[in-house]
Each structure stands twice: as C-alpha cells, then as structure tokens.
Design a protein around this motif. Structure first.
Motif, short mmCIF file in Angstrom:
data_model
loop_
_atom_site.label_atom_id
_atom_site.label_comp_id
_atom_site.label_asym_id
_atom_site.label_seq_id
_atom_site.Cartn_x
_atom_site.Cartn_y
_atom_site.Cartn_z
N LEU A 50 63.62 93.69 27.00
CA LEU A 50 62.66 94.25 26.33
C LEU A 50 62.32 93.79 24.78
O LEU A 50 63.41 93.30 24.16
CB LEU A 50 63.16 95.84 26.19
CG LEU A 50 63.27 96.64 27.52
CD1 LEU A 50 63.70 98.21 26.97
CD2 LEU A 50 61.81 96.93 27.88
N LEU A 51 61.18 93.93 24.65
CA LEU A 51 60.68 93.60 23.15
C LEU A 51 60.76 94.59 22.18
O LEU A 51 61.02 94.57 20.98
CB LEU A 51 59.40 92.66 23.12
CG LEU A 51 59.36 91.25 23.97
CD1 LEU A 51 57.96 90.80 23.95
CD2 LEU A 51 60.51 90.43 23.47
N PHE A 52 60.48 95.79 22.81
CA PHE A 52 60.41 96.94 22.01
C PHE A 52 61.25 98.06 22.52
O PHE A 52 61.14 98.36 23.53
CB PHE A 52 58.98 97.40 21.80
CG PHE A 52 58.27 96.34 20.87
CD1 PHE A 52 58.42 96.41 19.44
CD2 PHE A 52 57.46 95.60 21.58
CE1 PHE A 52 57.58 95.28 18.73
CE2 PHE A 52 56.48 94.58 21.06
CZ PHE A 52 56.57 94.53 19.51
N ASN A 53 62.01 98.94 21.64
CA ASN A 53 62.54 100.14 22.20
C ASN A 53 61.51 101.25 22.56
O ASN A 53 60.45 100.87 21.94
CB ASN A 53 63.66 100.53 21.00
CG ASN A 53 64.71 99.66 20.94
OD1 ASN A 53 65.27 99.31 22.00
ND2 ASN A 53 64.75 99.41 19.79
N GLU A 54 61.90 102.36 23.11
CA GLU A 54 61.13 103.23 23.40
C GLU A 54 60.62 104.03 22.19
O GLU A 54 59.28 104.48 22.13
CB GLU A 54 61.70 104.66 24.42
CG GLU A 54 61.76 103.87 25.78
CD GLU A 54 62.57 105.11 26.58
OE1 GLU A 54 62.49 106.42 26.05
OE2 GLU A 54 63.15 104.67 27.63
N ASP A 55 61.04 103.93 21.10
CA ASP A 55 60.60 104.60 19.79
C ASP A 55 59.77 103.50 19.14
O ASP A 55 59.19 103.88 17.92
CB ASP A 55 61.90 105.07 18.84
CG ASP A 55 62.45 103.83 18.52
OD1 ASP A 55 62.43 102.86 18.71
OD2 ASP A 55 63.58 104.24 17.60
N GLY A 56 59.53 102.28 19.62
CA GLY A 56 58.56 101.36 18.96
C GLY A 56 59.30 100.52 18.06
O GLY A 56 58.64 99.51 17.60
N SER A 57 60.56 100.46 17.91
CA SER A 57 61.10 99.50 16.91
C SER A 57 61.72 98.52 17.79
O SER A 57 61.70 98.38 18.99
CB SER A 57 62.64 100.22 16.44
OG SER A 57 63.35 100.61 17.82
N THR A 58 61.97 97.30 17.05
CA THR A 58 62.08 95.89 17.73
C THR A 58 63.49 96.03 18.12
O THR A 58 64.53 96.57 17.51
CB THR A 58 61.93 94.68 16.77
OG1 THR A 58 62.58 95.00 15.56
CG2 THR A 58 60.51 94.61 16.51
#
Length: 197
Positions: free
Chosen positions: A73-81
């Motif tokens: 994944l490039l981004f977590n579910e909360d939008g953080s990297t």
C-alpha cells in the motif's frame, strides 16, 4: 558528449545492444542496476517553475502502480503515507541529491577543461587490421589531470570528486569487456568495410 555531458552506464557498445539483458528483458548475469532505473516508476518533479518544491510522481502507464488486491500500500486508510511510500520518497530524494553531486562534478570538469573527446579502438583476432572504433563520448584527459594544481586536487579529494574521476578512468577499460560480451553473444556488427552476413 556535447556542451552538458553526463555520465552513462554502458550495457552495450552498439545501438540497440544490451549485453546484460536478453530481448525479453531478463537479466543474463547479476549486474548493478543504476538508481535511475531502480526508482522507476517514481520520480520527484517540480510542479511549478517558480518553486523549488518537489512532488513524488509516478508513471501512470506503469503496471506496477494501481488499484490491486495484492502488493504494498502507498497510503493508509486514513490517507497518511505508508512506510513503503516514505522509503520510495527517501530513495528518490537521495537520487536527486546524487544528481546534484553529478552536476557539480561535470561543472568542475568543464571549468578545469579536463574533458576530451574519447575514442576506443578494439581489434578482434580474426580481423586485426579492421578495428572497431567507438567515438562520440567524452572522457577525462589524464595528462591535464596530472597537471592540475594541488589546491584543486586537495579540494576534490575531500569532496570525493577525485575518487569518481579515477573510477571513470578505470571503467573505460571495461568497454573492452562489454565488447567481449557482445562478441560472445553474437551481437557484434560486421567489421568496418564488410557487408553484414
């Protein structure tokens, strides 16, 4: 060659020849892959001419980035990297820093007029009177390097420039090794003056 020369990694001596990868893109022997290639499909790019800020971008046509069920994944579910994205960004930043150092190196070589037109002639045993001549590149002029002032040499030694220059000079001999690989793989064009078979 030209007004703004840049270092190159040679994989073959003739256009379209790669002695380290086959036609399907498979590596033939373990070899160092330049960072320029390893960073793909990511790149840091200036999105505005007025700013020095760089953004992490990727090639949208690359099959390695997209919405997939598997992979990193490039981004977590909360939008953080994610840590993966941070590692990619760190690698691209180091690549940009190395590019800046390379630019300084070439500027120094040009400033001291140390580059000369290069030429390598390679002879094959079966046609010793018909050498293969390779031109169109620049190389460090060893005579001028030997006569460079001591202050510049001390400065270049401290900055790591001198080590890179000597690595460059040593690498020029590897052109013969690459030619030998081409010969072993049957990728050497006919000798100059002879028609292709």
């Amino acid at each position: 060659s030209g007004e703004n020369p840049m270092p190159l990694a040679l994989f073959g001596l003739n256009e379209g020849v790669n002695t380290f990868f086959d036609d399907a893109g498979n590596m033939l022997d373990p070899v160092y892959i330049p960072a320029y290639i390893r960073r793909y499909p990511f790149i840091l790019a200036r999105l505005s001419q007025d700013s020095d800020d760089l953004s992490l971008c990727f090639d949208p046509t690359a099959d390695s980035v997209g919405e997939y069920d598997e992979g990193e994944l490039l981004f977590n579910e909360d939008g953080s990297t994610t840590e993966q994205t941070k590692a990619i960004l760190d690698f691209c930043e180091k690549f940009e820093q190395a590019g800046a150092r390379t630019k300084i190196l070439t500027e120094e070589l040009n400033k001291h007029d140390l580059l000369m037109d290069g030429e390598v002639a390679i002879q094959r045993a079966e046609a010793p009177d018909q050498p293969y001549v390779y031109k169109g590149f620049r190389m460090v002029d060893q005579e001028k390097l030997a006569n460079l002032d001591g202050d510049t040499l001390v400065k270049w030694n401290k900055e790591g420039i001198l080590a890179i220059i000597y690595a460059h000079l040593t690498s020029l001999e590897l052109m013969r090794v690459i030619f030998g690989r081409q010969d072993q793989q049957g990728k050497v064009p006919p000798p100059p003056g002879q028609p292709a078979s």
